[in-house]
Scaffold this active site. Structure first.
Site, mmCIF file in Angstrom:
data_model
loop_
_atom_site.group_PDB
_atom_site.id
_atom_site.type_symbol
_atom_site.label_atom_id
_atom_site.label_comp_id
_atom_site.label_asym_id
_atom_site.label_seq_id
_atom_site.Cartn_x
_atom_site.Cartn_y
_atom_site.Cartn_z
ATOM 1 N N GLU A 114 0.907 -6.399 10.866
ATOM 2 C CA GLU A 114 0.560 -4.974 10.890
ATOM 3 C C GLU A 114 1.504 -4.263 11.865
ATOM 4 O O GLU A 114 1.352 -4.345 13.076
ATOM 5 C CB GLU A 114 -0.896 -4.783 11.315
ATOM 6 C CG GLU A 114 -1.911 -5.373 10.353
ATOM 7 C CD GLU A 114 -2.131 -4.520 9.117
ATOM 8 O OE1 GLU A 114 -1.555 -3.415 9.028
ATOM 9 O OE2 GLU A 114 -2.888 -4.960 8.225
ATOM 10 N N HIS A 145 0.835 -1.204 0.000
ATOM 11 C CA HIS A 145 0.000 0.000 0.000
ATOM 12 C C HIS A 145 0.867 1.250 0.000
ATOM 13 O O HIS A 145 1.904 1.297 0.678
ATOM 14 C CB HIS A 145 -0.913 0.004 1.232
ATOM 15 C CG HIS A 145 -2.004 -1.006 1.167
ATOM 16 N ND1 HIS A 145 -2.434 -1.724 2.256
ATOM 17 C CD2 HIS A 145 -2.777 -1.410 0.133
ATOM 18 C CE1 HIS A 145 -3.424 -2.529 1.908
ATOM 19 N NE2 HIS A 145 -3.637 -2.351 0.620
ATOM 20 N N HIS A 147 2.583 -4.874 6.650
ATOM 21 C CA HIS A 147 1.674 -3.746 6.479
ATOM 22 C C HIS A 147 1.793 -2.853 7.711
ATOM 23 O O HIS A 147 2.540 -3.128 8.638
ATOM 24 C CB HIS A 147 0.229 -4.243 6.333
ATOM 25 C CG HIS A 147 -0.060 -4.911 5.031
ATOM 26 N ND1 HIS A 147 -0.723 -4.289 4.003
ATOM 27 C CD2 HIS A 147 0.217 -6.165 4.591
ATOM 28 C CE1 HIS A 147 -0.841 -5.126 2.974
ATOM 29 N NE2 HIS A 147 -0.269 -6.276 3.306
ATOM 30 N N GLU A 199 2.062 2.977 3.203
ATOM 31 C CA GLU A 199 2.721 2.096 4.170
ATOM 32 C C GLU A 199 4.202 1.882 3.830
ATOM 33 O O GLU A 199 4.772 0.827 4.076
ATOM 34 C CB GLU A 199 1.952 0.777 4.261
ATOM 35 C CG GLU A 199 0.514 1.004 4.732
ATOM 36 C CD GLU A 199 -0.333 -0.251 4.804
ATOM 37 O OE1 GLU A 199 0.207 -1.363 4.692
ATOM 38 O OE2 GLU A 199 -1.562 -0.108 4.956
#
Length: 301
Positions: free
Chosen positions: A271, A63, A210, A66
């Protein structure tokens, strides 16, 4: 941090190329090669460490916002290389012995176009600049997709039809800064680059980095291996992250979802950090310090 190559800085595609060249120049045993190209023709680089047949994949920056995950992955690679050039010791592990017969593959930037748009706005989107500008690509903190407005972590062939229906119900039915999975699975060259690599390389397990949330996602469907939960628990114990389950629009279409369903082997979404994307550069060192042991353990399991 003396003589570190990977330092806190905005990680656009040009910076990543320079960092990779510097790492490969200092550590001649690294093998650097493109594994595919983005919509706009930017190279998606892979870095190979070790020549073994037992392979583990780390991938980051799916992304646009990110991009801090790219720095985490490059620092991880650099720390391992440094240890191998000394006594092999890293976080109380004998890494030289532990990775004998293994190959670690790092893809620091899966979505170079999206990162460049996130950092530089629609002017970085080439022929897609008018669409990107119209969809909000010049709004700070918004752009996660690739240059065509496809969210790469919604574009993998894992429950894609169900995900598209969920997207439509949420009002997402075309190019968007985030959460549009494309008209069909693997429609994007970035997605195909990753799936083609996995089909060739026969990875033991994969990690997708992420941000944010300090969570570990480990399961998808009936092909999730029994060992995956045990591995996730070890990662959680090492890092203080929570073992979690995605919900809503994060339930399908991701890289780890596809890998589990296609290969029947462990895949994880990690994450990193807490806050709001893009995470600030000041967070890089504490995020890396907290996650490092977990990421190192993933190389050895």
């Amino acid at each position: 941090m003396k003589n570190k190559i990977t330092m806190p800085q905005p990680a656009d595609s040009g910076t990543v190329r320079a960092l990779l060249a510097a790492l490969a120049g200092r550590y001649r045993f690294l093998e650097l090669q493109p594994v595919g190209r983005s919509v706009l023709g930017r190279d998606i680089y892979g870095v190979m460490l070790g020549g073994g047949r037992d392979r583990v994949l780390y991938a980051a920056a799916f992304h646009g916002q990110e991009w801090l995950t790219t720095l985490v992955l490059l620092r991880l690679c650099e720390d391992i290389c440094e240890a191998l050039c000394r006594d092999g010791q890293l976080s109380d592990m004998d890494f030289r012995r532990a990775i004998a017969g293994r190959c670690l593959v790092f893809i620091p930037q899966v979505n170079p176009d999206g990162v460049d748009i996130a950092l530089g706005g629609s002017r970085m989107a080439g022929p897609f600049a008018p669409m990107v500008a119209e969809k909000g690509g010049d709004t700070p903190g918004l752009w996660q997709a690739n240059a065509r407005g496809v969210d790469l972590n919604h574009n993998f062939n894992a429950g894609h039809s169900a995900l598209r229906e969920m997207e439509r119900e949420s009002g997402i039915d075309g190019p968007s800064p985030r959460r549009f999975g494309g008209e069909c699975a693997e429609s994007e060259p970035e997605t195909r680059a990753l799936t083609s690599l996995c089909r060739r390389a026969d990875f033991r397990h994969v990690l997708a980095l992420h941000s944010q949330g300090e969570e570990i996602y480990w399961q998808y469907g009936e092909r999730t291996p029994a060992t995956a939960r045990m591995m996730a628990n070890i990662f959680a114990a090492s890092s203080g992250y929570a073992v979690a389950e995605p919900s809503g629009l994060a339930s399908h279409g991701g890289f780890k979802d596809w890998f589990i369903e296609e290969m029947g082997r462990p895949g994880f979404t990690i994450e990193l950090g807490r806050g709001e994307n893009p995470l600030p550069l000041d967070d890089f060192e504490p995020i890396y310090a907290k996650a490092r042991e977990m990421l190192l353990l993933a190389a050895l399991m």
